[in-house]
Scaffold this active site. Sequence first.
Site, short mmCIF file in Angstrom:
data_model
loop_
_atom_site.label_atom_id
_atom_site.label_comp_id
_atom_site.label_asym_id
_atom_site.label_seq_id
_atom_site.Cartn_x
_atom_site.Cartn_y
_atom_site.Cartn_z
N GLY A 229 0.83 -1.20 0.00
CA GLY A 229 0.00 0.00 0.00
C GLY A 229 0.86 1.24 0.00
CB SER A 230 -0.10 4.70 0.68
OG SER A 230 -0.65 4.56 1.98
CD GLU A 249 6.68 -5.77 -2.26
OE1 GLU A 249 6.88 -4.96 -3.19
OE2 GLU A 249 7.45 -6.72 -2.01
CG LEU A 250 5.93 0.82 1.34
CD1 LEU A 250 6.72 1.71 2.28
CD2 LEU A 250 4.57 0.49 1.95
CB CYS A 283 3.09 0.00 -7.12
SG CYS A 283 3.21 -1.69 -7.64
CD GLU A 377 2.35 5.64 -5.64
OE1 GLU A 377 1.97 5.78 -4.46
OE2 GLU A 377 2.58 4.53 -6.15
P1 NAD Z 1 -3.39 2.33 1.39
O1 NAD Z 1 -2.07 2.41 2.04
O2 NAD Z 1 -4.34 3.46 1.57
O3 NAD Z 1 -4.18 1.03 1.90
C1 NAD Z 1 -3.62 -0.25 1.81
C2 NAD Z 1 -4.24 -1.14 2.88
O4 NAD Z 1 -3.89 -0.64 4.18
C3 NAD Z 1 -5.76 -1.17 2.85
O5 NAD Z 1 -6.19 -2.48 3.15
C4 NAD Z 1 -6.13 -0.21 3.96
O6 NAD Z 1 -7.42 -0.44 4.50
C5 NAD Z 1 -5.05 -0.53 4.97
N1 NAD Z 1 -4.85 0.52 5.99
C6 NAD Z 1 -5.09 1.85 5.88
N2 NAD Z 1 -4.79 2.47 7.05
C7 NAD Z 1 -4.36 1.52 7.91
C8 NAD Z 1 -3.90 1.52 9.25
N3 NAD Z 1 -3.84 2.65 9.97
N4 NAD Z 1 -3.53 0.36 9.82
C9 NAD Z 1 -3.56 -0.80 9.11
N5 NAD Z 1 -4.01 -0.87 7.84
C10 NAD Z 1 -4.39 0.27 7.23
O7 NAD Z 1 -3.12 2.04 -0.16
P2 NAD Z 1 -4.16 2.01 -1.36
O8 NAD Z 1 -4.61 3.41 -1.59
O9 NAD Z 1 -5.17 0.94 -1.17
O10 NAD Z 1 -3.19 1.54 -2.55
C11 NAD Z 1 -2.40 2.42 -3.25
C12 NAD Z 1 -0.96 2.36 -2.79
O11 NAD Z 1 -0.45 1.03 -2.82
C13 NAD Z 1 -0.04 3.14 -3.71
O12 NAD Z 1 0.85 3.90 -2.95
C14 NAD Z 1 0.69 2.05 -4.48
O13 NAD Z 1 1.95 2.41 -4.98
C15 NAD Z 1 0.82 1.00 -3.45
N6 NAD Z 1 1.08 -0.29 -4.08
C16 NAD Z 1 2.32 -0.85 -3.99
C17 NAD Z 1 2.60 -2.06 -4.63
C18 NAD Z 1 3.93 -2.73 -4.53
O14 NAD Z 1 4.01 -3.91 -4.83
N7 NAD Z 1 4.98 -2.04 -4.15
C19 NAD Z 1 1.59 -2.68 -5.36
C20 NAD Z 1 0.34 -2.07 -5.45
C21 NAD Z 1 0.09 -0.88 -4.79
#
Ligand code: NAD
Length: 474
Positions: A229-230, A249-250, A283, A377
């Site tokens: 995620g982010s 994985e960010l 990503c 990003e």
């Molecule tokens: P996000 O970080 O908002 O959410 C990801 C997950 O984390 C979700 O399930 C969300 O509910 C959970 N989450 C949110 N706040 C949390 C907390 N306080 N505690 C625990 N869990 C929490 O990301 P997104 O908007 O769903 O996805 C986009 C991001 O993911 C982009 O930055 C993208 O680059 C990244 N991404 C990275 C890869 C990689 O392999 N490096 C692949 C795909 C996406």
Amino acid sequence: MNAVPVFASTIGGKPVETGNMLPVYDKFTGELYAQVHQPGRDDVHLAVTEAKRSQAIVPFPVMKRHEVLSKAAALMKERASELADAMVAEAGKLRRDALNEVYWSVDLFAESAEEAKRLHGETFMLPVPGLERKTCYTMRVPVGVVAAITPYNFPLNLVAHKVAPALGAGNAVILKPAAQTPVVAFLLADILRDAGLPEGYLHVLGGEGPTVGEWLLEDERIDLYSFTGSVPVGRRIKERTGLRRVALELGSNSATIVHSDADPVAAARACVQGGFANAGQVCISVQRVYVHESIRDAFVRELTMQAKALVVGDPHDESTDVGPMISEREAERVHEWIGEAIAQGASALTGNRREGALVWPTVLVDVKPDMKVMRREVFGPVICVASYRSLEEAIDLVNDSEYGLQAGIMTRDLHAAMEATRGIRAGGVIVGGTSAFRIGSMPYGGVKNSGIGREGPRYAMEEMSDLKTVVILD
Ligand code: NAD
């Protein structure tokens, strides 16, 4: 209105119906598509208790893991259409992309089934006088309970990247899919149950990050957090989990170099594919392109022409090339960033248009390194193009980023390719392609703020298992 499907976590063999519903919308029509009972704090902790308990008392030997994962792969293939439909609705994916995602995920399960059998240690000599005839070896054992927290952009594939290797390594898994896209994760849990996964080895908890996600972070019994995620959420997870293990994985603002010998037409085609697929919500999406000044004009002309030709609209429609972003809010943000770049001197050669959650593929030129569209990003359908004179300069520009996930260089010049692979600081460098290339089995992950650890079943299994050393002084 037809009744929408309702999903609930199953904990201890019983569905947890809290009545605290999480609505899941169709991302194009905006209609309610499904509902999920969000577990409460006690339910989350109970899921961890059950996962621990199952792991302690329910055997999950290696050939059973192999069998379950292989069977799950076969069942996913059988139910490919249903899985794809769920992603078209809840993630706004094009149907052909959704089907591809199912097949990539099938491969990840099949490969994890194989890797499960190959997860072994090594035998060592003990090079100390008197110990030469003694035995020392290592074995890989499950870490215990893995919390898998996943994003919305590949709601099946990124779940598969965690669940399949975690089970393959013998762990119990608590999966918290993204709140926007939980349905396909529940369908996968169904498939794993039908494939014979022992009771208690997978719990899917559908809910929001600040509630369900945070409750997972506070549970000290979880042994490893595998997160995609982010950056802000990744940082938060690392801060909250102390000495417990994390794999992150960010994000990224990935760059691709288009070198002087590249074919401008083919390079533009690759960049259009890599920058606008999944509405740029990838990503490793092609966000920054550095093109050699000698072919800059030809490349930009092609890129603009090809971007203009893309059909933007309903993901259910076969002729669509670019569907909606995950929400109108995200589309507004991307459109604002484009507007800000233009106000700061950039020019949009195409795109710069939004309707609801749809953002038209946008090519920006005259960009400067500190504009948001370059520095941060974008995670939307935007490609920024700048030119360079020397390869050294291009490599410095690629590295001028807090991120380092993957980069690409379009060239057939061996020297340039080798210089780039040596000079670029990223988890991966693609030669002859863009940053946006990924095959499930390859080691994949970032440096700098793009993360910690590597995915790809074999590499993920190493992270999701402990190396135990055995010395026999008989
Ligand atoms: P996000 O970080 O908002 O959410 C990801 C997950 O984390 C979700 O399930 C969300 O509910 C959970 N989450 C949110 N706040 C949390 C907390 N306080 N505690 C625990 N869990 C929490 O990301 P997104 O908007 O769903 O996805 C986009 C991001 O993911 C982009 O930055 C993208 O680059 C990244 N991404 C990275 C890869 C990689 O392999 N490096 C692949 C795909 C996406």
